[in-house]
Design a protein around this motif. Sequence first.
Motif, PDB file in Angstrom:
ATOM      1  N   ARG A 140      -0.427  -5.551  -9.714  1.00 57.46           N
ATOM      2  CA  ARG A 140       0.773  -5.270 -10.500  1.00 57.46           C
ATOM      3  C   ARG A 140       2.017  -5.310  -9.634  1.00 57.46           C
ATOM      4  O   ARG A 140       1.983  -5.012  -8.455  1.00 57.46           O
ATOM      5  CB  ARG A 140       0.664  -3.884 -11.139  1.00 57.46           C
ATOM      6  N   LYS A 141       3.138  -5.661 -10.257  1.00 53.26           N
ATOM      7  CA  LYS A 141       4.425  -5.605  -9.573  1.00 53.26           C
ATOM      8  C   LYS A 141       4.941  -4.170  -9.642  1.00 53.26           C
ATOM      9  O   LYS A 141       4.747  -3.480 -10.639  1.00 53.26           O
ATOM     10  CB  LYS A 141       5.412  -6.551 -10.218  1.00 53.26           C
TER      11      LYS A 141
ATOM     12  N   MET B 265       0.835  -1.177   0.000  1.00 49.31           N
ATOM     13  CA  MET B 265       0.000   0.000   0.000  1.00 49.31           C
ATOM     14  C   MET B 265       0.884   1.245   0.000  1.00 49.31           C
ATOM     15  O   MET B 265       1.788   1.388   0.815  1.00 49.31           O
ATOM     16  CB  MET B 265      -0.879  -0.022   1.240  1.00 49.31           C
ATOM     17  N   ILE B 266       0.652   2.128  -0.926  1.00 49.00           N
ATOM     18  CA  ILE B 266       1.423   3.363  -1.014  1.00 49.00           C
ATOM     19  C   ILE B 266       0.908   4.328   0.035  1.00 49.00           C
ATOM     20  O   ILE B 266      -0.282   4.605   0.111  1.00 49.00           O
ATOM     21  CB  ILE B 266       1.313   3.964  -2.428  1.00 49.00           C
ATOM     22  N   LYS B 267       1.817   4.820   0.866  1.00 53.01           N
ATOM     23  CA  LYS B 267       1.427   5.683   1.979  1.00 53.01           C
ATOM     24  C   LYS B 267       0.967   7.061   1.515  1.00 53.01           C
ATOM     25  O   LYS B 267      -0.045   7.568   1.953  1.00 53.01           O
ATOM     26  CB  LYS B 267       2.594   5.807   2.953  1.00 53.01           C
ATOM     27  N   ARG B 268       1.736   7.666   0.617  1.00 52.79           N
ATOM     28  CA  ARG B 268       1.392   8.993   0.128  1.00 52.79           C
ATOM     29  C   ARG B 268       1.943   9.162  -1.279  1.00 52.79           C
ATOM     30  O   ARG B 268       3.112   8.893  -1.525  1.00 52.79           O
ATOM     31  CB  ARG B 268       1.986  10.043   1.055  1.00 52.79           C
TER      32      ARG B 268
ATOM     33  N   LEU C 170      11.481  -5.022  -4.830  1.00 53.09           N
ATOM     34  CA  LEU C 170      10.345  -5.406  -5.647  1.00 53.09           C
ATOM     35  C   LEU C 170       9.165  -5.647  -4.720  1.00 53.09           C
ATOM     36  O   LEU C 170       9.293  -6.320  -3.698  1.00 53.09           O
ATOM     37  CB  LEU C 170      10.681  -6.672  -6.439  1.00 53.09           C
ATOM     38  N   ALA C 171       8.032  -5.079  -5.060  1.00 53.31           N
ATOM     39  CA  ALA C 171       6.820  -5.245  -4.248  1.00 53.31           C
ATOM     40  C   ALA C 171       5.666  -5.559  -5.188  1.00 53.31           C
ATOM     41  O   ALA C 171       5.834  -5.622  -6.404  1.00 53.31           O
ATOM     42  CB  ALA C 171       6.551  -3.974  -3.443  1.00 53.31           C
ATOM     43  N   GLU C 172       4.510  -5.747  -4.619  1.00 57.09           N
ATOM     44  CA  GLU C 172       3.347  -6.073  -5.423  1.00 57.09           C
ATOM     45  C   GLU C 172       2.145  -5.293  -4.923  1.00 57.09           C
ATOM     46  O   GLU C 172       1.892  -5.234  -3.718  1.00 57.09           O
ATOM     47  CB  GLU C 172       3.079  -7.574  -5.338  1.00 57.09           C
ATOM     48  N   ASP C 173       1.468  -4.656  -5.842  1.00 54.81           N
ATOM     49  CA  ASP C 173       0.215  -3.977  -5.551  1.00 54.81           C
ATOM     50  C   ASP C 173      -0.877  -5.041  -5.643  1.00 54.81           C
ATOM     51  O   ASP C 173      -0.570  -6.229  -5.730  1.00 54.81           O
ATOM     52  CB  ASP C 173       0.019  -2.866  -6.587  1.00 54.81           C
ATOM     53  N   LYS C 174      -2.118  -4.652  -5.666  1.00 57.21           N
ATOM     54  CA  LYS C 174      -3.193  -5.643  -5.774  1.00 57.21           C
ATOM     55  C   LYS C 174      -3.085  -6.473  -7.046  1.00 57.21           C
ATOM     56  O   LYS C 174      -3.319  -7.662  -7.031  1.00 57.21           O
ATOM     57  CB  LYS C 174      -4.554  -4.962  -5.711  1.00 57.21           C
TER      58      LYS C 174
END
Length: 68
Positions: free
Chosen positions: A51-52, A1-4, A45-49
């Motif tokens: 997308r990478k 989750m992107i904070k801001r 590397l992270a993953e959104d709902k």
Amino acid sequence: MIKRFLGIGWKSKIIFKRATAYISINKLIVDGCDLKKGEELYSCLAEDKRRKIIIIYLDGKKANKFKV
């Protein structure tokens, strides 16, 4: 989750040299973050709902919980 989200985005090109791939960063971002040639940036590397995503720390500090 992107904070801001800071409202700044850019396109990057993937550049290949031998066995390494590079990603370009817009010069306005480099100047705005006071980055210098040769500085190391840490990424993970992270993953959104769906997308990478790549998270790049532009302050040059290593995140403790990620291996580099």
